[in-house]
Write a protein that holds these residues in place. Structure first.
Motif, PDB file in Angstrom:
ATOM      1  N   LEU A 153      35.631  61.178  18.428  1.00  0.00           N
ATOM      2  CA  LEU A 153      35.409  59.778  19.032  1.00  0.00           C
ATOM      3  C   LEU A 153      36.821  59.342  19.213  1.00  0.00           C
ATOM      4  CD1 LEU A 153      33.870  57.385  19.910  1.00  0.00           C
ATOM      5  CD2 LEU A 153      33.604  56.685  17.561  1.00  0.00           C
ATOM      6  N   GLY A 159      33.223  61.059  24.105  1.00  0.00           N
ATOM      7  CA  GLY A 159      32.968  60.257  25.304  1.00  0.00           C
ATOM      8  C   GLY A 159      32.931  61.232  26.643  1.00  0.00           C
ATOM      9  N   ALA A 162      29.579  63.257  26.561  1.00  0.00           N
ATOM     10  CA  ALA A 162      28.560  62.665  26.837  1.00  0.00           C
ATOM     11  C   ALA A 162      28.535  62.574  28.544  1.00  0.00           C
ATOM     12  CB  ALA A 162      28.588  61.498  26.059  1.00  0.00           C
ATOM     13  N   ALA A 170      24.083  63.104  25.646  1.00  0.00           N
ATOM     14  CA  ALA A 170      24.448  61.915  25.555  1.00  0.00           C
ATOM     15  C   ALA A 170      23.873  60.989  24.630  1.00  0.00           C
ATOM     16  CB  ALA A 170      24.443  60.933  26.994  1.00  0.00           C
ATOM     17  N   GLN A 171      22.506  61.197  24.528  1.00  0.00           N
ATOM     18  CA  GLN A 171      21.547  60.720  23.380  1.00  0.00           C
ATOM     19  C   GLN A 171      22.010  61.109  22.028  1.00  0.00           C
ATOM     20  OE1 GLN A 171      17.518  61.478  24.353  1.00  0.00           O
ATOM     21  NE2 GLN A 171      17.562  60.180  26.344  1.00  0.00           N
ATOM     22  N   VAL A 173      25.024  62.376  21.425  1.00  0.00           N
ATOM     23  CA  VAL A 173      26.446  61.597  20.752  1.00  0.00           C
ATOM     24  C   VAL A 173      26.240  60.288  20.528  1.00  0.00           C
ATOM     25  CG1 VAL A 173      28.621  60.898  21.955  1.00  0.00           C
ATOM     26  CG2 VAL A 173      27.678  63.133  22.516  1.00  0.00           C
ATOM     27  N   GLN A 174      25.429  59.407  21.163  1.00  0.00           N
ATOM     28  CA  GLN A 174      25.197  58.145  20.623  1.00  0.00           C
ATOM     29  C   GLN A 174      24.611  58.030  19.455  1.00  0.00           C
ATOM     30  OE1 GLN A 174      26.694  55.436  22.397  1.00  0.00           O
ATOM     31  NE2 GLN A 174      25.866  54.551  20.570  1.00  0.00           N
ATOM     32  N   ARG A 177      27.161  58.529  16.681  1.00  0.00           N
ATOM     33  CA  ARG A 177      27.997  57.379  16.690  1.00  0.00           C
ATOM     34  C   ARG A 177      27.249  56.234  16.008  1.00  0.00           C
ATOM     35  NH1 ARG A 177      30.970  56.272  22.659  1.00  0.00           N
ATOM     36  NH2 ARG A 177      31.984  58.345  22.594  1.00  0.00           N
ATOM     37  N   ASP A 178      26.032  55.911  16.092  1.00  0.00           N
ATOM     38  CA  ASP A 178      25.397  54.851  15.442  1.00  0.00           C
ATOM     39  C   ASP A 178      25.062  55.178  14.295  1.00  0.00           C
ATOM     40  OD1 ASP A 178      24.846  53.718  17.901  1.00  0.00           O
ATOM     41  OD2 ASP A 178      22.940  54.273  18.328  1.00  0.00           O
ATOM     42  N   THR A 188      30.253  47.673  14.647  1.00  0.00           N
ATOM     43  CA  THR A 188      30.371  48.466  16.318  1.00  0.00           C
ATOM     44  C   THR A 188      31.024  49.765  16.283  1.00  0.00           C
ATOM     45  OG1 THR A 188      32.310  47.377  16.797  1.00  0.00           O
ATOM     46  CG2 THR A 188      30.303  45.816  16.868  1.00  0.00           C
ATOM     47  N   THR A 189      31.010  50.532  17.149  1.00  0.00           N
ATOM     48  CA  THR A 189      31.856  51.703  17.392  1.00  0.00           C
ATOM     49  C   THR A 189      33.389  51.413  17.413  1.00  0.00           C
ATOM     50  OG1 THR A 189      29.866  52.674  18.720  1.00  0.00           O
ATOM     51  CG2 THR A 189      32.240  53.608  18.963  1.00  0.00           C
TER      52      THR A 189
END
Length: 207
Positions: A153, A159, A162, A170-171, A173-174, A177-178, A188-189
């Motif tokens: 990241l 990014g 993704a 992409a899901q 990766v998100q 991150r979450d 937040t990121t």
């Protein structure tokens, strides 16, 4: 030496005026500049305190300003302000010498704490993020996969991956991150990346 001088650099008049008012009421001596070049031209008269600059401006960007200050041997701490789309540029600015970044719209209290941290003797993160040792322990508790996700990241790899791998990729990766945001209690990121970068810099300074 007056370390409570804050040099605010932004091409937006409203932003400069708003920050000047906020920091002035917090007890700082504020000097404003319309451009990074304008600040550099007066640098010999501006050796004290801290610099707060927008990362994306016409002409000299916040990243380029960080590079030039570092090349000149400046020890002025520099904080960059970034929009969500400009976070990669803010990360590059930190790698080039900036000490912190705040994502717009930033909280007034967080801005003041960031400046206080920047001009303090130890430069360690404090305030709502918690002391340096707490943040460092959170980083140490991450799994190998989570550390790799965080490194990617920061380096901008996640990014790109993704974007190149839509749908489930992409899901995933998100989701990673979450999960990191939750474990690091970052909010937040952008806060996650900022915490990791600031903590790594503080850790290196202690070696």
């Amino acid at each position: 030496m007056n370390t409570r001088v804050v040099h605010v650099i932004d091409d937006d008049d409203a932003v400069r005026d708003s920050l000047a008012f906020l920091l002035g009421t917090a007890g700082f001596e504020v000097k404003t500049y319309e451009s990074g070049q304008g600040f550099l031209d007066l640098r010999e008269e501006a050796l004290e305190g801290c610099v707060v600059t927008d990362v994306r401006m016409p002409g000299l960007s916040g990243f380029e300003l960080a590079v030039r200050l570092r090349a000149r041997g400046s020890r002025l701490p520099l904080i960059v302000i970034t929009g969500e789309a400009d976070m990669p540029l803010a990360i590059e600015a930190m790698k080039a010498g900036a000490v912190d970044f705040l994502e717009k719209p930033f909280d007034d209290g967080r801005m003041i704490r960031a400046i206080e941290n920047a001009i303090s003797a130890d430069g360690e993160p404090s305030g709502e993020e918690g002391p340096f040792d707490i943040v460092a322990r959170r980083l140490a508790m991450l799994s190998e996969h989570e550390r790799r996700v965080l490194d990617d990241l920061i380096d901008g790899v996640a990014g790109s991956a993704a974007a190149a791998e839509p749908g489930a990729g992409a899901q995933a990766v998100q989701a990673d991150r979450d999960s990191l945001v939750t474990k690091m209690q970052a909010g937040t990121t952008a806060d996650l990346v900022r915490l990791a970068l600031v903590t790594r810099r503080s850790r290196k300074s202690l070696r």
